[in-house]
Motif scaffolding. Sequence first.
Motif, PDB file in Angstrom:
ATOM      1  N   ILE A 130       0.832  -1.201   0.000  1.00 51.53           N
ATOM      2  CA  ILE A 130       0.000   0.000   0.000  1.00 51.53           C
ATOM      3  C   ILE A 130       0.865   1.248   0.000  1.00 51.53           C
ATOM      4  O   ILE A 130       1.971   1.247   0.550  1.00 51.53           O
ATOM      5  CB  ILE A 130      -0.948   0.000   1.228  1.00 51.53           C
ATOM      6  N   VAL A 131       0.377   2.285  -0.628  1.00 51.04           N
ATOM      7  CA  VAL A 131       0.996   3.603  -0.534  1.00 51.04           C
ATOM      8  C   VAL A 131      -0.116   4.615  -0.310  1.00 51.04           C
ATOM      9  O   VAL A 131      -1.162   4.559  -0.958  1.00 51.04           O
ATOM     10  CB  VAL A 131       1.831   3.956  -1.791  1.00 51.04           C
ATOM     11  N   VAL A 132       0.096   5.500   0.655  1.00 56.91           N
ATOM     12  CA  VAL A 132      -0.861   6.582   0.927  1.00 56.91           C
ATOM     13  C   VAL A 132      -0.142   7.903   0.691  1.00 56.91           C
ATOM     14  O   VAL A 132       1.011   8.077   1.089  1.00 56.91           O
ATOM     15  CB  VAL A 132      -1.419   6.512   2.368  1.00 56.91           C
ATOM     16  N   LEU A 133      -0.834   8.828   0.030  1.00 58.82           N
ATOM     17  CA  LEU A 133      -0.243  10.126  -0.289  1.00 58.82           C
ATOM     18  C   LEU A 133      -1.140  11.238   0.246  1.00 58.82           C
ATOM     19  O   LEU A 133      -2.336  11.279  -0.064  1.00 58.82           O
ATOM     20  CB  LEU A 133      -0.066  10.310  -1.795  1.00 58.82           C
ATOM     21  N   ALA A 134      -0.564  12.122   1.048  1.00 58.59           N
ATOM     22  CA  ALA A 134      -1.266  13.305   1.526  1.00 58.59           C
ATOM     23  C   ALA A 134      -0.967  14.443   0.557  1.00 58.59           C
ATOM     24  O   ALA A 134       0.202  14.757   0.294  1.00 58.59           O
ATOM     25  CB  ALA A 134      -0.803  13.670   2.936  1.00 58.59           C
ATOM     26  N   VAL A 135      -2.009  15.044   0.013  1.00 58.00           N
ATOM     27  CA  VAL A 135      -1.850  16.084  -1.001  1.00 58.00           C
ATOM     28  C   VAL A 135      -1.746  17.446  -0.328  1.00 58.00           C
ATOM     29  O   VAL A 135      -2.681  17.886   0.353  1.00 58.00           O
ATOM     30  CB  VAL A 135      -3.052  16.075  -1.978  1.00 58.00           C
ATOM     31  N   SER A 136      -0.599  18.100  -0.502  1.00 62.37           N
ATOM     32  CA  SER A 136      -0.412  19.445   0.036  1.00 62.37           C
ATOM     33  C   SER A 136      -0.611  20.472  -1.075  1.00 62.37           C
ATOM     34  O   SER A 136      -1.009  20.137  -2.189  1.00 62.37           O
ATOM     35  CB  SER A 136       0.988  19.578   0.649  1.00 62.37           C
TER      36      SER A 136
END
Length: 302
Positions: A176-182
Amino acid sequence: CGTAMTKPIGSLAEDVRVIASGNLEKSVIPEGNDELGQLMSDVEKMRVSIKQLTEDLREKERLKKEMEVAQHIQTVLLPKHPDMQGYDIAASLQPSEEVGGDYYDVISVGGYKWIVVGDVSDHGLTSGLVMMMVQTSIHTVLLRHPDIDPSRLLTYVNKTIYVNIEKMDEAKHMTIVVLAVSKNGHFLFSGLHEDILIWRKHTKKIEPIRTNGMWIGLEEDISEMLSTDSLDMENGDCMVLYTDGIIEAMDSEDNFFGQERLENIVETFGERSAAEIHKKIMDDLEPYEKPDDVTLFVMKRL
């Protein structure tokens, strides 16, 4: 003698009519060891076989309906038209069976945006259940802490998933990869999954970004194995996330589709829209045998 023969024949005929009507509960009891008795025994075997076949068909129909319900639930959980201001997105998930173990998501909560792509080991109903547990866990944590650090998010989710997998007595894990969008194309990400592919508009080349960390579901505490990294997308850059069902698809000569082919397509069509890039990849993948779930997420910064 004729009268004696007529009675069991009449009884047998009545039994056959009952079976033909769909009533399979009444047993046919053989009378004697002669040819008539053997015939009655054969009719009884036929009744038992038809009854078993009917029960098997009903069970298969029941299981089919349950799988359809599970598939519907899983499909409803995925974003139908993922949307994010400032980005062009095209995404899809094709399960290899009725229910798949792949997962992608675009989550908007508390003013924060998140992207998730994951792949439960194997595929099928059990993997689909783990996938749905992961999805629920991620949404639950983000509802409470929408600004959480990506590695902490996976640490919390992993603890829940690990316990549930232990209770299921299943050997499952999830990449899994999770990305927080800034703001301004800046992303924080965590997890261990396939490379993140970034097509750079200014070079017209692919920049693979490796993920670091640990799969979820294997260890109770993976906090020390996770890190939070960052990447940036300039205007016109394209991000491609995918599961190994794409690169491990095989042609008729047992050749993998492969990451190199995937990168070449993205590099060649990087100027196009997200939908066009997505379509080109899936069109090229079409003739390949796909024994695993296939997930593709394409996103361009506008």
